[in-house]
Design an enzyme around this catalytic site. Structure first.
Site, PDB file in Angstrom:
ATOM      1  N   HIS A  57       0.871  -1.190   0.000  1.00 12.64           N
ATOM      2  CA  HIS A  57       0.000   0.000   0.000  1.00 12.64           C
ATOM      3  C   HIS A  57       0.905   1.238   0.000  1.00 12.64           C
ATOM      4  CE1 HIS A  57      -3.478   2.383   0.689  1.00 12.64           C
ATOM      5  NE2 HIS A  57      -3.795   2.055   1.928  1.00 12.64           N
ATOM      6  N   HIS A  86      -2.445  -2.281  -9.725  1.00 13.23           N
ATOM      7  CA  HIS A  86      -3.403  -1.668  -8.807  1.00 13.23           C
ATOM      8  C   HIS A  86      -4.669  -2.496  -8.802  1.00 13.23           C
ATOM      9  CE1 HIS A  86      -5.852   1.398  -6.860  1.00 13.23           C
ATOM     10  NE2 HIS A  86      -4.714   1.931  -6.473  1.00 13.23           N
ATOM     11  N   ASP A 139       2.815   5.411  -6.832  1.00 15.38           N
ATOM     12  CA  ASP A 139       4.058   5.281  -6.081  1.00 15.38           C
ATOM     13  C   ASP A 139       5.294   5.144  -6.967  1.00 15.38           C
ATOM     14  OD1 ASP A 139       2.984   5.388  -3.482  1.00 15.38           O
ATOM     15  OD2 ASP A 139       2.232   3.349  -3.705  1.00 15.38           O
TER      16      ASP A 139
HETATM   17  N1  CMC Z   1       4.672  -6.944 -10.327  1.00 16.08           N
HETATM   18  C1  CMC Z   1       4.550  -8.156 -10.935  1.00 16.08           C
HETATM   19  N2  CMC Z   1       3.379  -8.811 -11.058  1.00 16.08           N
HETATM   20  C2  CMC Z   1       2.292  -8.231 -10.541  1.00 16.08           C
HETATM   21  C3  CMC Z   1       2.353  -6.978  -9.888  1.00 16.08           C
HETATM   22  C4  CMC Z   1       3.608  -6.334  -9.803  1.00 16.08           C
HETATM   23  N3  CMC Z   1       3.736  -5.154  -9.205  1.00 16.08           N
HETATM   24  N4  CMC Z   1       1.121  -6.646  -9.465  1.00 16.08           N
HETATM   25  C5  CMC Z   1       0.310  -7.641  -9.821  1.00 16.08           C
HETATM   26  N5  CMC Z   1       1.019  -8.603 -10.490  1.00 16.08           N
HETATM   27  C6  CMC Z   1       0.500  -9.831 -11.088  1.00 16.08           C
HETATM   28  C7  CMC Z   1       0.156 -10.845 -10.024  1.00 16.08           C
HETATM   29  O1  CMC Z   1       1.230 -11.708  -9.766  1.00 16.08           O
HETATM   30  C8  CMC Z   1      -1.021 -11.560 -10.653  1.00 16.08           C
HETATM   31  O2  CMC Z   1      -0.517 -12.435 -11.648  1.00 16.08           O
HETATM   32  P1  CMC Z   1      -1.246 -13.879 -11.885  1.00 16.08           P
HETATM   33  O3  CMC Z   1      -2.668 -13.548 -12.272  1.00 16.08           O
HETATM   34  O4  CMC Z   1      -0.455 -14.513 -12.960  1.00 16.08           O
HETATM   35  O5  CMC Z   1      -1.160 -14.592 -10.573  1.00 16.08           O
HETATM   36  C9  CMC Z   1      -1.756 -10.446 -11.405  1.00 16.08           C
HETATM   37  O6  CMC Z   1      -0.731  -9.473 -11.723  1.00 16.08           O
HETATM   38  C10 CMC Z   1      -2.871  -9.804 -10.618  1.00 16.08           C
HETATM   39  O7  CMC Z   1      -2.312  -9.315  -9.403  1.00 16.08           O
HETATM   40  P2  CMC Z   1      -3.036  -9.358  -8.004  1.00 16.08           P
HETATM   41  O8  CMC Z   1      -1.981  -9.392  -6.946  1.00 16.08           O
HETATM   42  O9  CMC Z   1      -4.088 -10.417  -7.999  1.00 16.08           O
HETATM   43  O10 CMC Z   1      -3.753  -7.958  -8.000  1.00 16.08           O
HETATM   44  P3  CMC Z   1      -4.318  -7.233  -6.728  1.00 16.08           P
HETATM   45  O11 CMC Z   1      -5.388  -6.344  -7.205  1.00 16.08           O
HETATM   46  O12 CMC Z   1      -4.665  -8.217  -5.662  1.00 16.08           O
HETATM   47  O13 CMC Z   1      -3.057  -6.412  -6.188  1.00 16.08           O
HETATM   48  C11 CMC Z   1      -1.502  -4.707  -5.801  1.00 16.08           C
HETATM   49  C12 CMC Z   1      -2.872  -5.063  -6.380  1.00 16.08           C
HETATM   50  C13 CMC Z   1      -1.322  -3.186  -5.825  1.00 16.08           C
HETATM   51  C14 CMC Z   1      -1.394  -5.180  -4.359  1.00 16.08           C
HETATM   52  C15 CMC Z   1      -0.410  -5.386  -6.662  1.00 16.08           C
HETATM   53  O14 CMC Z   1      -0.495  -4.928  -8.006  1.00 16.08           O
HETATM   54  C16 CMC Z   1       0.994  -5.160  -6.135  1.00 16.08           C
HETATM   55  O15 CMC Z   1       1.436  -5.905  -5.265  1.00 16.08           O
HETATM   56  N6  CMC Z   1       1.735  -4.124  -6.649  1.00 16.08           N
HETATM   57  C17 CMC Z   1       3.037  -3.786  -6.131  1.00 16.08           C
HETATM   58  C18 CMC Z   1       2.906  -2.944  -4.871  1.00 16.08           C
HETATM   59  C19 CMC Z   1       2.459  -1.534  -5.166  1.00 16.08           C
HETATM   60  O16 CMC Z   1       2.978  -0.876  -6.046  1.00 16.08           O
HETATM   61  N7  CMC Z   1       1.495  -1.053  -4.381  1.00 16.08           N
HETATM   62  C20 CMC Z   1       0.998   0.324  -4.472  1.00 16.08           C
HETATM   63  C21 CMC Z   1      -0.430   0.380  -4.867  1.00 16.08           C
HETATM   64  S1  CMC Z   1      -0.913   2.031  -5.393  1.00 16.08           S
HETATM   65  C22 CMC Z   1      -0.865   3.013  -3.983  1.00 16.08           C
HETATM   66  C23 CMC Z   1      -1.847   2.634  -2.975  1.00 16.08           C
HETATM   67  O17 CMC Z   1      -3.054   2.844  -3.194  1.00 16.08           O
HETATM   68  O18 CMC Z   1      -1.455   2.163  -1.908  1.00 16.08           O
END
Ligand code: CMC
Length: 428
Positions: free
Chosen positions: A267, A306, A362
């Site tokens: 986050h 996201h 971010d």
């Molecule tokens: N790098 C590589 N792969 C990713 C990433 C990433 N940053 N984010 C998502 N994926 C992949 C994930 O592995 C999954 O792949 P598969 O379907 O093959 O298993 C797919 O994309 C969907 O991801 P998810 O984790 O199911 O998506 P989510 O909606 O649960 O997670 C998230 C959203 C923000 C937690 C995630 O994208 C992430 O961990 N990003 C990196 C951390 C980050 O930058 N966070 C800041 C968010 S914006 C500011 C805020 O509001 O806090």
């Protein structure tokens, strides 16, 4: 049968049910009538990360993640970033309308004149280890404020609520700067009421023995970054704010919970992780190797992806543009080249395209913060200061919402059935 309804056939019993659809949702409690027999508890929905569950009604922030749209109270984020100030936007988020000139002046005066904190806060700060993470200090101090303002427990009194909202918005920069000064072993700097919200914050952070005037470009850049972070509907931290405060606890305790949620690397802690990632990658030449690691699931590309945006995060676009304005003053941060190369490769790569992974807010903020001399572990703090108004506006909205009830989800129990206690000497 109403067109605005859902017909459900339970194949376990062959029975059919009609459930009303309102605002594109069904009410989870309407599923409870679906039972296999009278003893059955009834059907529930299971959605651990709230992926497809609305938890409240809100009139504050609108996001269309597919189109990359973000609006506060109907105003596009791009227009607010261009024309507004953080405190004006904060007023809008809290009150629903942009202020008139007298309203704005009164609001700025009110916030400016509440920036001081009780002297005992300094003693509290002094108790932390020299290398304590500033976010840990911030979270603890927010919680501690509840002991300074016990009246804040009167959460049903709207005037009392308003007072705590002003206090928190006003005092967050002071506490944040104190956390930094403690970390650096520097004396605390008192607020300066002649300066703007961000100008004063920069002074409390960076003043040394000489007199200090914030650079207008950096002051404005920080103000814009604060506007971009002010609210983001039901994200993890805001959900924590609503969830914790649903027990009717005071806003300081609830906001400590929200800030704790924000601290996590998925986050608001992501900006810190992005910077560390860019430093680890070290040079543009190492970018392809890093991308391979991401695709092999050895690591995440921090600052990408996201839950809601499946398009370019509109905030990231503004931040990216602003980076160049800041670098005119501070000099170019060499990590920018690594970030640009990461973005270029990722946006052309099937792995990221397929999953609709774009830069989020971010991705570029850390590069700017670093150029402005903020240490990396202050980055989540720089997210928490402006998000305060979002948390509190959502809190205020929830207090006035008749649908608000204590957040208490159900579970699917996966443990043992009843079994008899075995005395310790008889256990194998
Ligand atoms: N790098 C590589 N792969 C990713 C990433 C990433 N940053 N984010 C998502 N994926 C992949 C994930 O592995 C999954 O792949 P598969 O379907 O093959 O298993 C797919 O994309 C969907 O991801 P998810 O984790 O199911 O998506 P989510 O909606 O649960 O997670 C998230 C959203 C923000 C937690 C995630 O994208 C992430 O961990 N990003 C990196 C951390 C980050 O930058 N966070 C800041 C968010 S914006 C500011 C805020 O509001 O806090």
């Amino acid at each position: 049968m109403s067109e605005q309804s859902l017909t459900i056939t339970d194949n376990r019993t062959g029975k059919t049910y009609s459930v009303p659809i309102t605002d594109g949702t069904i009410r989870a409690m309407d599923l409870r009538q679906i039972k296999v027999d009278p003893e059955d508890f009834g059907l529930m929905s299971h959605d651990p990360g709230f992926n497809n569950t609305s938890s409240c009604r809100s009139a504050i922030t609108y996001i269309d993640g597919e189109k990359g749209i973000l609006r506060y109270r109907g105003y596009p984020i791009e227009q607010l970033a261009e024309n507004s100030s953080y405190l004006e936007t904060a007023y809008l988020i809290l009150n629903g309308e942009l202020p008139t000139r007298p309203e704005l002046d009164a609001w700025v005066y009110e916030i400016t004149h509440r920036t001081m904190v009780h002297e005992n806060i300094k003693k509290l700060m002094d108790g932390f280890q020299y290398d304590a993470h500033p976010m840990g200090m911030l979270i603890s101090t927010i919680a501690a404020l509840s002991t300074f303002y016990p009246n804040a427990r009167k959460i049903k009194d709207s005037a009392v609520r308003r007072l705590q909202i002003s206090r928190l918005i006003a005092k967050m920069p002071t506490i944040a700067a104190y956390a930094y000064r403690k970390r650096m072993g520097l004396p605390y700097v008192y607020p300066d009421n002649t300066l703007s919200y961000t100008g004063n914050f920069l002074k409390m952070m960076f003043q040394m023995a000489d007199s200090y005037q914030p650079h207008p470009v950096l002051e404005r850049a920080l103000d814009v970054l604060f506007i971009l972070h002010a609210d983001h509907e039901q994200n993890c931290g805001t959900n924590a704010m609503r969830s914790v405060s649903s027990s009717n606890v005071d806003p300081y305790s609830a906001m400590a919970g929200a800030a704790a949620a924000l601290y996590g690397p998925l986050h608001g802690g992501a900006n810190e992780q992005v910077l560390r990632m860019l430093q680890d990658i070290g040079s543009v030449d190492n970018v392809p190797e890093f991308i391979t690691k991401v695709k092999n699931r050895e690591t995440l590309l921090m600052g990408f992806g996201h839950r809601v945006y499946k398009n370019y995060d509109p905030r990231a676009a503004i931040v990216k543009k602003m980076a160049y304005e800041v670098f005119e003053v501070t000099g170019r941060n060499p990590l920018l080249d690594i970030a640009l190369e990461l973005e270029r490769i990722a946006l052309e790569d099937e792995y990221f395209i397929e999953r609709k992974l774009y830069p989020n807010v971010d991705f570029y903020t850390g590069i700017i913060y670093q150029a402005m001399r903020f240490p990396v572990d202050m980055f989540p703090v720089l997210f928490a200061i402006p998000r305060t108004v979002g948390w509190l506006a959502q809190w205020e909205e929830s207090r006035e919402d008749k649908e608000t009830s204590i957040a208490r989800p159900r579970q699917i129990y996966t443990g043992y059935n009843e079994r008899d206690f075995v005395p310790v000497e008889k256990r194998s």
